[in-house]
Design a protein around this motif. Structure first.
Motif, PDB file in Angstrom:
ATOM      1  N   ASP A 109       0.852  -1.195   0.000  1.00 17.23           N
ATOM      2  CA  ASP A 109       0.000   0.000   0.000  1.00 17.23           C
ATOM      3  C   ASP A 109       0.887   1.244   0.000  1.00 17.23           C
ATOM      4  N   PRO A 110       0.793   2.091  -1.018  1.00 20.79           N
ATOM      5  CA  PRO A 110       1.665   3.269  -1.081  1.00 20.79           C
ATOM      6  C   PRO A 110       1.412   4.288   0.028  1.00 20.79           C
ATOM      7  N   ASP A 111       0.263   4.208   0.680  1.00 16.77           N
ATOM      8  CA  ASP A 111      -0.025   5.125   1.785  1.00 16.77           C
ATOM      9  C   ASP A 111       0.418   4.575   3.136  1.00 16.77           C
ATOM     10  N   MET A 112       1.071   3.400   3.124  1.00 12.99           N
ATOM     11  CA  MET A 112       1.554   2.795   4.368  1.00 12.99           C
ATOM     12  C   MET A 112       2.909   3.400   4.710  1.00 12.99           C
ATOM     13  N   HIS A 113       3.007   4.000   5.912  1.00 12.48           N
ATOM     14  CA  HIS A 113       4.249   4.677   6.269  1.00 12.48           C
ATOM     15  C   HIS A 113       4.845   4.224   7.601  1.00 12.48           C
ATOM     16  N   PHE A 114       4.190   3.322   8.276  1.00  9.51           N
ATOM     17  CA  PHE A 114       4.736   2.797   9.543  1.00  9.51           C
ATOM     18  C   PHE A 114       4.034   1.483   9.813  1.00  9.51           C
ATOM     19  N   MET A 115       4.798   0.515  10.380  1.00  4.56           N
ATOM     20  CA  MET A 115       4.202  -0.756  10.769  1.00  4.56           C
ATOM     21  C   MET A 115       4.677  -1.133  12.162  1.00  4.56           C
ATOM     22  N   LEU A 116       3.846  -1.904  12.862  1.00  7.02           N
ATOM     23  CA  LEU A 116       4.176  -2.299  14.225  1.00  7.02           C
ATOM     24  C   LEU A 116       3.501  -3.618  14.559  1.00  7.02           C
TER      25      LEU A 116
END
Length: 422
Positions: free
Chosen positions: A106-113
């Motif tokens: 997803d190009p709008d994904m900017h952080f994951m946890l």
């Protein structure tokens, strides 16, 4: 877990987890953003429908609470925040890879946890390859093993869980101190150590065995059960009863397994302390055991410090329970704090697409959180573990309440002999 840290669940919990995951993934949970808002998507990997669904569900709740509060306050650095969940089920490599790839695409994904996705944390390499800022609170020995040979390669990834080394050493220290303080009589310096065949439990139990042996203890039972649901511990408990030790340890972190073990131990208890790794920290455990868990010991690294000396922890615990009607274990508040560490970084950097700058700001964190003072070791990317940062916390359950007995600067009660020893 684990801290790293936390894990068969009832059908009701699984159904609730599925509903919540679907709700979040469809972006209908929390505060919706208008078309004019700039949106930052945050991906949460969690064991939503597997054996550890209680931890996965709790993780969603903690992250969503932080996001809803931030959006209600106007967003973060001009952005509304949206949570998208990836269910990794039981953490098998294929399920983790599939969920992570979907979110990373997803190009709008900017952080994951995550609280924990896999138990080996192999997904860290996926995040490094994708250049995605990532925070986890999982099996930290594996995190350290991946990152420490080349910290610069893993600029993306930071662990709220500190080193788990104290899990392997400090139970011995605690029991011997209780004896030295006259609160406990050690009759034979014998210990029974039971574990589950998974990387979290095995790492801790193997370290425990080395520490107890080095301290002159005799290991009377050394048993490993296959990972998964265990309904009958009686064969192992019969071995424990043949030579009753001063201490019985079970490192299986699944709350249902741990609760079954305790119930079957209490059918014919030995004159032993009982220490259960991690499982008692999950609210489900006390529901399963009721007052039968009175006297049980457990510890947490990266756990919430339930003490008046850490008002933030008690305030967040109260807010979480008021909102969801259930207590938070380690992962609800833990994921809340991880979200806020990201929000701090986004405020500092301003642009969520500047992934390297965001990750660097996360790594530079220095703040008091519910788990203690958060700073990261630049060589391992683990949160620093000591009494001035994230301490190891020892709890004893008493009549359904978790009593923090050490370290002294945070303790809200004292150790008592378990009722079966009186």
């Amino acid at each position: 877990m684990p801290h790293a840290l936390w894990p068969a669940r009832s059908r009701g919990l699984v159904a609730a987890a599925l509903l919540a995951a679907a709700c979040v993934a469809a972006a209908i949970c929390g505060s919706p953003a208008s078309a004019a808002d700039k949106v930052v998507k945050i991906g949460l990997l969690g064991q939503i429908t597997g054996k550890s669904s209680a931890d996965g569900q709790e993780s969603i709740r903690g992250a969503q609470m932080a996001i809803d509060e931030a959006n209600a306050a106007g967003g973060v650095a001009g952005h509304k925040i949206e949570l998208v969940v990836g269910d990794v089920k039981d953490g098998a490599a294929g399920d983790v890879t599939s969920a992570a790839e979907r979110l990373l695409g997803d190009p709008d994904m900017h952080f994951m946890l995550t609280g924990y996705a896999s138990l080996t944390n192999f997904e860290i390499d996926m995040m490094a390859e994708a250049g995605m800022p990532y925070m986890l609170s999982a099996t930290s020995a594996q995190t350290r093993e991946i990152i420490s040979p080349d910290p610069a390669k893993y600029w993306c990834c930071w662990s709220l869980s500190p080193s788990f080394d104290a899990y392997g050493t400090d139970v011995t220290t605690l029991v011997e101190k209780l004896a030295a303080d006259g609160k406990l009589k050690l009759k034979n310096h014998k210990v029974a150590i039971i574990s589950s065949d998974n990387v979290y439990s095995k790492t801790i139990s193997e370290a425990m065995k080395k520490t107890f042996a080095a301290s002159g203890w005799t290991i009377t039972v050394d048993e490993m059960v296959p990972f998964g649901e265990v309904n009958d511990w009686r064969t192992i408990l019969a071995k424990v009863r043949r030579d009753p030790p001063d201490l019985v340890i079970n490192a299986d972190y699944l709350p249902n397994n741990s609760a079954t073990f305790l119930r079957q131990f209490l059918e014919q208890p030995t004159d032993s302390l009982v220490f259960l790794q991690y499982a008692p920290s999950v609210p489900e455990f006390v529901k399963l055991t009721g007052e039968g868990s009175t006297g049980v010991l457990y510890d947490l690294l990266g756990g919430v410090i339930d003490s008046p000396k850490v008002p933030r922890a008690q305030e967040l615990a109260a807010r979480f329970k008021q909102r969801y009607g259930v207590e938070s274990g380690a992962y609800g508040i833990g994921l809340y704090e991880m979200m806020n560490i990201y929000f701090d970084a986004l405020k500092k950097v301003g642009d969520p697409a500047k992934h390297k700058e965001i990750a660097a700001a996360i790594g530079a964190t220095d703040k008091m959180a519910s788990e203690g003072r958060i700073q990261f070791d630049p060589e391992t990317h683990l949160a620093i573990q000591d009494d001035a940062h994230i301490p190891i916390l020892f709890f004893q359950i008493w009549k359904g309440q978790r009593v923090l007995i050490t370290p002294g600067q945070y303790a809200n009660g004292e150790f008592q002999l378990p009722p079966w020893k009186k």
